[in-house]
Write an enzyme that holds these catalytic residues in place. Structure first.
Site, PDB file in Angstrom:
ATOM      1  N   SER A 128       0.813  -1.213   0.000  1.00 47.16           N
ATOM      2  CA  SER A 128       0.000   0.000   0.000  1.00 47.16           C
ATOM      3  C   SER A 128       0.848   1.265   0.000  1.00 47.16           C
ATOM      4  O   SER A 128       0.504   2.254  -0.647  1.00 47.16           O
ATOM      5  CB  SER A 128      -0.938   0.005   1.213  1.00 47.16           C
ATOM      6  OG  SER A 128      -1.830  -1.084   1.161  1.00 47.16           O
ATOM      7  N   HIS A 179       0.775   4.929   4.612  1.00 48.24           N
ATOM      8  CA  HIS A 179      -0.014   5.585   3.577  1.00 48.24           C
ATOM      9  C   HIS A 179       0.390   7.053   3.422  1.00 48.24           C
ATOM     10  O   HIS A 179       0.624   7.533   2.310  1.00 48.24           O
ATOM     11  CB  HIS A 179      -1.499   5.492   3.914  1.00 48.24           C
ATOM     12  CG  HIS A 179      -2.063   4.128   3.702  1.00 48.24           C
ATOM     13  ND1 HIS A 179      -3.418   3.885   3.643  1.00 48.24           N
ATOM     14  CD2 HIS A 179      -1.471   2.923   3.536  1.00 48.24           C
ATOM     15  CE1 HIS A 179      -3.629   2.597   3.446  1.00 48.24           C
ATOM     16  NE2 HIS A 179      -2.460   1.990   3.390  1.00 48.24           N
TER      17      HIS A 179
END
Length: 261
Positions: A128, A179
């Site tokens: 991610s 993230h």
């Protein structure tokens, strides 16, 4: 930029080899670790997970190896699918070497930040951070390099990044720092990575040539398929653009699952 027009896996590999190889690595590692549950797979999982205590003891490879490991088939599939959607345009624009540096470098930067901020017992895995790194490059293009991205793609990126950031804080079991610093590092590295880049065009890539009529005749020739040529953007795609965006957002909703062990 985000509508795939390739006719086969073989053609996709020919056009975007780096994206294809990364997805192949993701699938292969999941296959031997989770599906077959092989002992060698368990060793790879044990020594590959990003554990801060291990990095502190000199196991520096744990900064990079978590990028290719996933916690289950859904985690692997959604991250790989996101790469297939958003990676090809950047691979064409940046070139193979710069794309590899972008993908691995943004995720590694996020993992280094995690090491310095999170506790020694903190453990994480997943791609991610790398996918968010690609988002950061796109965001930079939207703001500072409008010559590299069309208005429609800019709107799609705006919606996706907004939803992705919101869900980062709403869903549990997500590496928030991974993230945030993934997208931040992509934004910071973008000026260097985009130097000399050209705007993406799905028709700029060479495609296998089909011989539809005699090539050894220098005179006027008739192309039997000239009446069947497809429009560059099929009408069905234009009419269903909203649903395409919704589908991408649905994928991103599950993008960050199981980032933290």
């Amino acid at each position: 930029m985000f509508i795939r027009t390739e006719r086969s896996v073989k053609e996709f590999f020919q056009l975007y080899p780096v994206v294809t190889i990364i997805v192949g690595i993701n699938i292969f590692l999941w296959f031997i670790i989770d599906f077959l549950n092989l002992q060698i797979g368990q060793y790879i999982q044990f020594f590959g997970v990003g554990i801060n205590a291990g990095i502190a003891q000199g196991e520096w490879w744990r900064i990079f190896t978590p990028i290719f490991l996933h916690a289950g088939v859904l985690h692997m599939l959604f991250n790989s699918f996101s790469l297939v959607l958003f990676g090809p345009a950047l691979e064409q624009m940046l070139g193979k070497i710069k794309f590899i540096l972008a993908y691995v470098g943004t995720a590694a930067t996020a993992n280094i930040v995690i090491y310095f901020i999170e506790s020694p017992t903190y453990a994480h895995l997943g791609a991610s951070g790398a996918v968010f790194g690609l988002f950061g490059i796109y965001v930079y293009m939207v703001i500072f390099r409008k010559d590299l991205i069309d208005q429609s793609s800019s709107q799609i990126i705006g919606v996706i990044v907004a939803i992705a950031l919101v869900m980062t804080f709403l869903r549990g079991n997500i590496s928030v720092l991974g993230h945030l610093f993934g997208i931040f590092s992509g934004f910071i590295y973008a000026p260097l990575l985009l130097a000399g880049a050209r705007s993406y065009s799905p028709w700029a890539q060479p495609r296998p040539r089909k011989r539809t009529y005699a090539d050894d005749d220098d005179g006027p020739q008739f192309d039997p398929n000239r009446w069947n040529r497809k429009k560059k953007i099929p009408e069905g795609i234009r009419k269903n653009k909203l649903w395409i965006i919704v589908g991408i957002i649905a994928v991103l909703w599950l993008l960050g699952q199981a980032n933290i062990l």
